[in-house]
Design a protein around this motif. Structure first.
Motif, PDB file in Angstrom:
ATOM      1  N   ASN A  36      38.314   4.993   0.141  1.00  0.00           N
ATOM      2  CA  ASN A  36      36.735   5.785  -0.017  1.00  0.00           C
ATOM      3  C   ASN A  36      35.654   5.068   0.707  1.00  0.00           C
ATOM      4  OD1 ASN A  36      38.057   7.971  -1.222  1.00  0.00           O
ATOM      5  ND2 ASN A  36      37.814   6.893  -3.237  1.00  0.00           N
ATOM      6  N   VAL A  37      36.118   4.022   1.443  1.00  0.00           N
ATOM      7  CA  VAL A  37      35.114   3.283   2.066  1.00  0.00           C
ATOM      8  C   VAL A  37      34.501   4.295   3.247  1.00  0.00           C
ATOM      9  CG1 VAL A  37      34.513   1.363   3.564  1.00  0.00           C
ATOM     10  CG2 VAL A  37      36.034   1.108   1.696  1.00  0.00           C
ATOM     11  N   SER A  38      33.130   4.432   3.038  1.00  0.00           N
ATOM     12  CA  SER A  38      32.573   5.293   4.041  1.00  0.00           C
ATOM     13  C   SER A  38      31.110   4.507   4.819  1.00  0.00           C
ATOM     14  CB  SER A  38      32.138   6.529   3.694  1.00  0.00           C
ATOM     15  OG  SER A  38      31.118   6.244   2.508  1.00  0.00           O
ATOM     16  N   SER A  39      30.934   4.870   5.975  1.00  0.00           N
ATOM     17  CA  SER A  39      29.683   4.512   6.547  1.00  0.00           C
ATOM     18  C   SER A  39      28.367   4.453   5.365  1.00  0.00           C
ATOM     19  CB  SER A  39      29.466   4.887   7.906  1.00  0.00           C
ATOM     20  OG  SER A  39      28.900   6.319   7.792  1.00  0.00           O
ATOM     21  N   THR A  40      28.456   5.539   4.830  1.00  0.00           N
ATOM     22  CA  THR A  40      27.259   5.662   3.870  1.00  0.00           C
ATOM     23  C   THR A  40      27.307   4.671   2.756  1.00  0.00           C
ATOM     24  OG1 THR A  40      27.262   8.106   4.300  1.00  0.00           O
ATOM     25  CG2 THR A  40      26.275   7.162   2.240  1.00  0.00           C
ATOM     26  N   LEU A  41      28.694   4.427   2.249  1.00  0.00           N
ATOM     27  CA  LEU A  41      28.791   3.333   1.355  1.00  0.00           C
ATOM     28  C   LEU A  41      28.329   1.739   1.704  1.00  0.00           C
ATOM     29  CD1 LEU A  41      29.750   2.440  -1.636  1.00  0.00           C
ATOM     30  CD2 LEU A  41      32.105   2.216  -0.607  1.00  0.00           C
ATOM     31  N   VAL A  42      28.834   1.683   3.056  1.00  0.00           N
ATOM     32  CA  VAL A  42      28.458   0.299   3.552  1.00  0.00           C
ATOM     33  C   VAL A  42      26.915   0.295   3.786  1.00  0.00           C
ATOM     34  CG1 VAL A  42      28.570  -1.112   5.799  1.00  0.00           C
ATOM     35  CG2 VAL A  42      30.596   0.397   4.986  1.00  0.00           C
ATOM     36  N   ARG A  43      26.359   1.399   4.282  1.00  0.00           N
ATOM     37  CA  ARG A  43      25.056   1.253   4.497  1.00  0.00           C
ATOM     38  C   ARG A  43      23.983   0.959   3.125  1.00  0.00           C
ATOM     39  NH1 ARG A  43      26.081   5.429   8.146  1.00  0.00           N
ATOM     40  NH2 ARG A  43      25.188   6.848   6.638  1.00  0.00           N
ATOM     41  N   GLU A  44      24.386   1.783   1.978  1.00  0.00           N
ATOM     42  CA  GLU A  44      23.912   1.419   0.788  1.00  0.00           C
ATOM     43  C   GLU A  44      24.023   0.301   0.052  1.00  0.00           C
ATOM     44  OE1 GLU A  44      25.696   4.832  -1.519  1.00  0.00           O
ATOM     45  OE2 GLU A  44      24.532   6.319  -0.695  1.00  0.00           O
ATOM     46  N   MET A  45      25.458  -0.175   0.396  1.00  0.00           N
ATOM     47  CA  MET A  45      25.628  -1.805  -0.056  1.00  0.00           C
ATOM     48  C   MET A  45      24.870  -2.612   0.616  1.00  0.00           C
ATOM     49  SD  MET A  45      28.118  -1.644  -2.544  1.00  0.00           S
ATOM     50  CE  MET A  45      28.720  -3.152  -2.553  1.00  0.00           C
ATOM     51  N   LEU A  46      24.679  -2.454   2.014  1.00  0.00           N
ATOM     52  CA  LEU A  46      23.828  -3.382   2.629  1.00  0.00           C
ATOM     53  C   LEU A  46      22.521  -3.198   2.308  1.00  0.00           C
ATOM     54  CD1 LEU A  46      24.074  -5.170   5.253  1.00  0.00           C
ATOM     55  CD2 LEU A  46      23.606  -3.287   6.556  1.00  0.00           C
ATOM     56  N   GLN A  47      21.818  -2.100   2.092  1.00  0.00           N
ATOM     57  CA  GLN A  47      20.519  -1.701   1.657  1.00  0.00           C
ATOM     58  C   GLN A  47      19.973  -2.407   0.306  1.00  0.00           C
ATOM     59  OE1 GLN A  47      19.920   2.372   1.789  1.00  0.00           O
ATOM     60  NE2 GLN A  47      20.221   2.353   3.810  1.00  0.00           N
ATOM     61  N   LYS A  48      21.218  -2.565  -0.725  1.00  0.00           N
ATOM     62  CA  LYS A  48      21.048  -3.238  -1.726  1.00  0.00           C
ATOM     63  C   LYS A  48      21.121  -4.576  -1.987  1.00  0.00           C
ATOM     64  CE  LYS A  48      22.322   1.102  -4.334  1.00  0.00           C
ATOM     65  NZ  LYS A  48      23.638   1.562  -5.161  1.00  0.00           N
ATOM     66  N   GLY A  49      21.444  -5.071  -0.585  1.00  0.00           N
ATOM     67  CA  GLY A  49      21.721  -6.522  -0.410  1.00  0.00           C
ATOM     68  C   GLY A  49      22.986  -7.193  -1.232  1.00  0.00           C
ATOM     69  N   LYS A  50      24.042  -6.267  -1.409  1.00  0.00           N
ATOM     70  CA  LYS A  50      25.147  -6.402  -1.901  1.00  0.00           C
ATOM     71  C   LYS A  50      26.323  -6.967  -0.805  1.00  0.00           C
ATOM     72  CE  LYS A  50      24.589  -4.361  -5.985  1.00  0.00           C
ATOM     73  NZ  LYS A  50      24.676  -4.855  -7.171  1.00  0.00           N
ATOM     74  N   SER A  51      27.332  -7.703  -1.219  1.00  0.00           N
ATOM     75  CA  SER A  51      28.212  -8.353  -0.121  1.00  0.00           C
ATOM     76  C   SER A  51      29.150  -7.170   0.408  1.00  0.00           C
ATOM     77  CB  SER A  51      29.062  -9.356  -1.022  1.00  0.00           C
ATOM     78  OG  SER A  51      30.159  -9.567  -0.095  1.00  0.00           O
ATOM     79  N   LEU A  52      29.322  -7.145   1.624  1.00  0.00           N
ATOM     80  CA  LEU A  52      30.509  -6.428   2.170  1.00  0.00           C
ATOM     81  C   LEU A  52      31.713  -6.787   2.534  1.00  0.00           C
ATOM     82  CD1 LEU A  52      27.936  -4.649   5.175  1.00  0.00           C
ATOM     83  CD2 LEU A  52      28.666  -3.836   2.472  1.00  0.00           C
ATOM     84  N   GLU A  58      36.349  -8.587   8.321  1.00  0.00           N
ATOM     85  CA  GLU A  58      35.314  -9.523   8.718  1.00  0.00           C
ATOM     86  C   GLU A  58      34.933  -9.513  10.038  1.00  0.00           C
ATOM     87  OE1 GLU A  58      33.376 -13.161   8.585  1.00  0.00           O
ATOM     88  OE2 GLU A  58      34.295 -12.149   6.874  1.00  0.00           O
ATOM     89  N   GLU A  59      35.310  -8.907  11.207  1.00  0.00           N
ATOM     90  CA  GLU A  59      34.775  -8.629  12.460  1.00  0.00           C
ATOM     91  C   GLU A  59      33.841  -7.500  12.380  1.00  0.00           C
ATOM     92  OE1 GLU A  59      37.905  -8.085  15.403  1.00  0.00           O
ATOM     93  OE2 GLU A  59      38.771  -9.941  14.994  1.00  0.00           O
ATOM     94  N   VAL A  60      34.017  -6.772  11.481  1.00  0.00           N
ATOM     95  CA  VAL A  60      33.053  -5.796  11.303  1.00  0.00           C
ATOM     96  C   VAL A  60      31.603  -6.073  10.892  1.00  0.00           C
ATOM     97  CG1 VAL A  60      32.241  -3.252  10.120  1.00  0.00           C
ATOM     98  CG2 VAL A  60      34.661  -3.777  11.174  1.00  0.00           C
ATOM     99  N   LEU A  61      31.872  -6.749   9.595  1.00  0.00           N
ATOM    100  CA  LEU A  61      30.757  -7.587   8.941  1.00  0.00           C
ATOM    101  C   LEU A  61      30.092  -8.486   9.871  1.00  0.00           C
ATOM    102  CD1 LEU A  61      29.357  -8.263   6.534  1.00  0.00           C
ATOM    103  CD2 LEU A  61      30.875  -9.986   5.930  1.00  0.00           C
ATOM    104  N   GLN A  62      30.682  -9.170  10.635  1.00  0.00           N
ATOM    105  CA  GLN A  62      30.080 -10.162  11.783  1.00  0.00           C
ATOM    106  C   GLN A  62      29.278  -9.420  12.701  1.00  0.00           C
ATOM    107  OE1 GLN A  62      29.720 -13.303  11.235  1.00  0.00           O
ATOM    108  NE2 GLN A  62      30.841 -13.194   9.604  1.00  0.00           N
ATOM    109  N   TYR A  63      29.544  -8.152  13.176  1.00  0.00           N
ATOM    110  CA  TYR A  63      28.880  -7.336  14.053  1.00  0.00           C
ATOM    111  C   TYR A  63      27.957  -6.629  13.616  1.00  0.00           C
ATOM    112  CZ  TYR A  63      27.954  -3.339  17.231  1.00  0.00           C
ATOM    113  OH  TYR A  63      27.417  -2.765  18.236  1.00  0.00           O
ATOM    114  N   ILE A  64      28.030  -6.297  12.151  1.00  0.00           N
ATOM    115  CA  ILE A  64      26.624  -5.944  11.385  1.00  0.00           C
ATOM    116  C   ILE A  64      25.698  -7.034  11.442  1.00  0.00           C
ATOM    117  CG2 ILE A  64      25.795  -4.890   9.076  1.00  0.00           C
ATOM    118  CD1 ILE A  64      28.614  -3.598   8.773  1.00  0.00           C
ATOM    119  N   LEU A  65      26.103  -8.216  11.065  1.00  0.00           N
ATOM    120  CA  LEU A  65      25.129  -9.067  10.949  1.00  0.00           C
ATOM    121  C   LEU A  65      24.590  -9.541  12.267  1.00  0.00           C
ATOM    122  CD1 LEU A  65      26.921 -11.275   8.209  1.00  0.00           C
ATOM    123  CD2 LEU A  65      25.025  -9.751   7.729  1.00  0.00           C
ATOM    124  N   ALA A  66      25.327  -9.940  13.156  1.00  0.00           N
ATOM    125  CA  ALA A  66      25.078 -10.334  14.559  1.00  0.00           C
ATOM    126  C   ALA A  66      24.141  -9.196  15.191  1.00  0.00           C
ATOM    127  CB  ALA A  66      26.161 -10.452  15.462  1.00  0.00           C
TER     128      ALA A  66
END
Length: 86
Positions: A36-52, A58-66
């Motif tokens: 049930n991982v979705s882009s909406t869930l990823v954005r919400e977690m990121l907005q809340k400062g939660k760990s992804l 890991e490569e997706v996380l690095q892309y988001i951060l970079a």
């Protein structure tokens, strides 16, 4: 087309002219493992400062951060991030 919790595939297909036209060619299936991982869930977690860390590869996380995606309005930020190297 993979079934996904919260998505009415019949409604999606029937609301699109092209999909409706080719409805007989669409195979709907259920995944063997629920994900049930979705882009909406990823954005919400990121907005809340939660760990992804365990939510995305890991490569997706690095892309988001970079690429500072959290600063983009579509990701809940205050505006479009400045492009790097410009």
């Amino acid at each position: 087309c993979m079934k996904r919790e919260g998505t009415d595939l019949e409604k999606v297909i029937n609301s699109d002219k092209l999909l409706t036209q080719h409805k007989d060619n669409i195979v709907v299936f259920s995944p063997s493992v629920q994900n049930n991982v979705s882009s909406t869930l990823v954005r919400e977690m990121l907005q809340k400062g939660k760990s992804l860390k365990y939510l995305v590869h890991e490569e997706v996380l690095q892309y988001i951060l970079a690429n500072d995606l959290a600063s983009f309005e579509a990701w809940g930020g205050k505006g479009v991030a400045q492009s790097r190297g410009a």
